[in-house]
Scaffold this active site. Structure first.
Site, PDB file in Angstrom:
ATOM      1  N   ASP A   1      13.911  71.241  54.623  1.00  0.00           N
ATOM      2  CA  ASP A   1      14.379  71.301  56.009  1.00  0.00           C
ATOM      3  C   ASP A   1      15.293  70.109  56.295  1.00  0.00           C
ATOM      4  O   ASP A   1      15.677  69.369  55.382  1.00  0.00           O
ATOM      5  CB  ASP A   1      13.199  71.366  56.985  1.00  0.00           C
ATOM      6  CG  ASP A   1      12.296  70.146  56.927  1.00  0.00           C
ATOM      7  OD1 ASP A   1      12.708  69.088  56.397  1.00  0.00           O
ATOM      8  OD2 ASP A   1      11.156  70.232  57.416  1.00  0.00           O
ATOM      9  N   ILE A   2      15.647  69.914  57.537  1.00  0.00           N
ATOM     10  CA  ILE A   2      16.571  68.858  57.939  1.00  0.00           C
ATOM     11  C   ILE A   2      16.055  67.455  57.593  1.00  0.00           C
ATOM     12  O   ILE A   2      16.817  66.519  57.409  1.00  0.00           O
ATOM     13  CB  ILE A   2      16.911  68.985  59.440  1.00  0.00           C
ATOM     14  CG1 ILE A   2      18.126  68.154  59.782  1.00  0.00           C
ATOM     15  CG2 ILE A   2      15.713  68.628  60.296  1.00  0.00           C
ATOM     16  CD1 ILE A   2      18.719  68.462  61.135  1.00  0.00           C
TER      17      ILE A   2
END
Length: 134
Positions: free
Chosen positions: A15-16
């Site tokens: 994810d980010i």
């Protein structure tokens, strides 16, 4: 009986924040269950009879993060048997340091495709599962 499968964390799992996205753990756990059912050797026979396992509940406890390049080991075993359902205990460990990443309990019902309803477990599967419960 316990099944094990390894999964290498790839870039598309992140994810980010650059750690494994929580939704990816559902996929890792599912891969572990499919591998377990392959080893346990019941999936194909059940499908031929029109019986499937339908997931009705998943509880996940996130313990630590995993990142790019980590090799994760998914452990799967039966933990509980009821008239129409089974519960599996799963753990995901980081293979390099044996650190616990995720714990999960997954409950299935035995489902008849013909009747479109949960049914009692066939006796031969019940006996096989009883022998495998930890």
């Amino acid at each position: 009986m316990q099944g094990k499968v390894q999964i290498k964390v790839r870039g598309y799992h992140l994810d980010i924040f650059q750690h494994v996205n929580n939704a990816r753990y559902l996929e890792f756990l599912e891969e572990g269950r499919w591998a377990f059912f392959d080893e346990f050797n019941v999936g194909d026979d059940m499908l031929k009879q029109g019986i499937v396992w339908a997931v009705v509940n998943i509880n996940i406890d996130f313990k630590a993060e995993a990142g790019f390049g980590d090799v994760l080991e998914v452990e799967t075993q039966f933990s509980k048997l009821s008239n129409r359902s089974i519960t599996m205990k799963q753990r995901i460990l980081n293979a390099s340091n044996n650190k616990l990443v995720v714990e999960a309990d997954v409950t299935y019902v035995c489902f008849s495709k013909e009747h479109q309803a949960a049914i009692p477990l066939p006796e031969d599967y019940r006996q096989k599962i009883e022998q495998a419960i930890v």
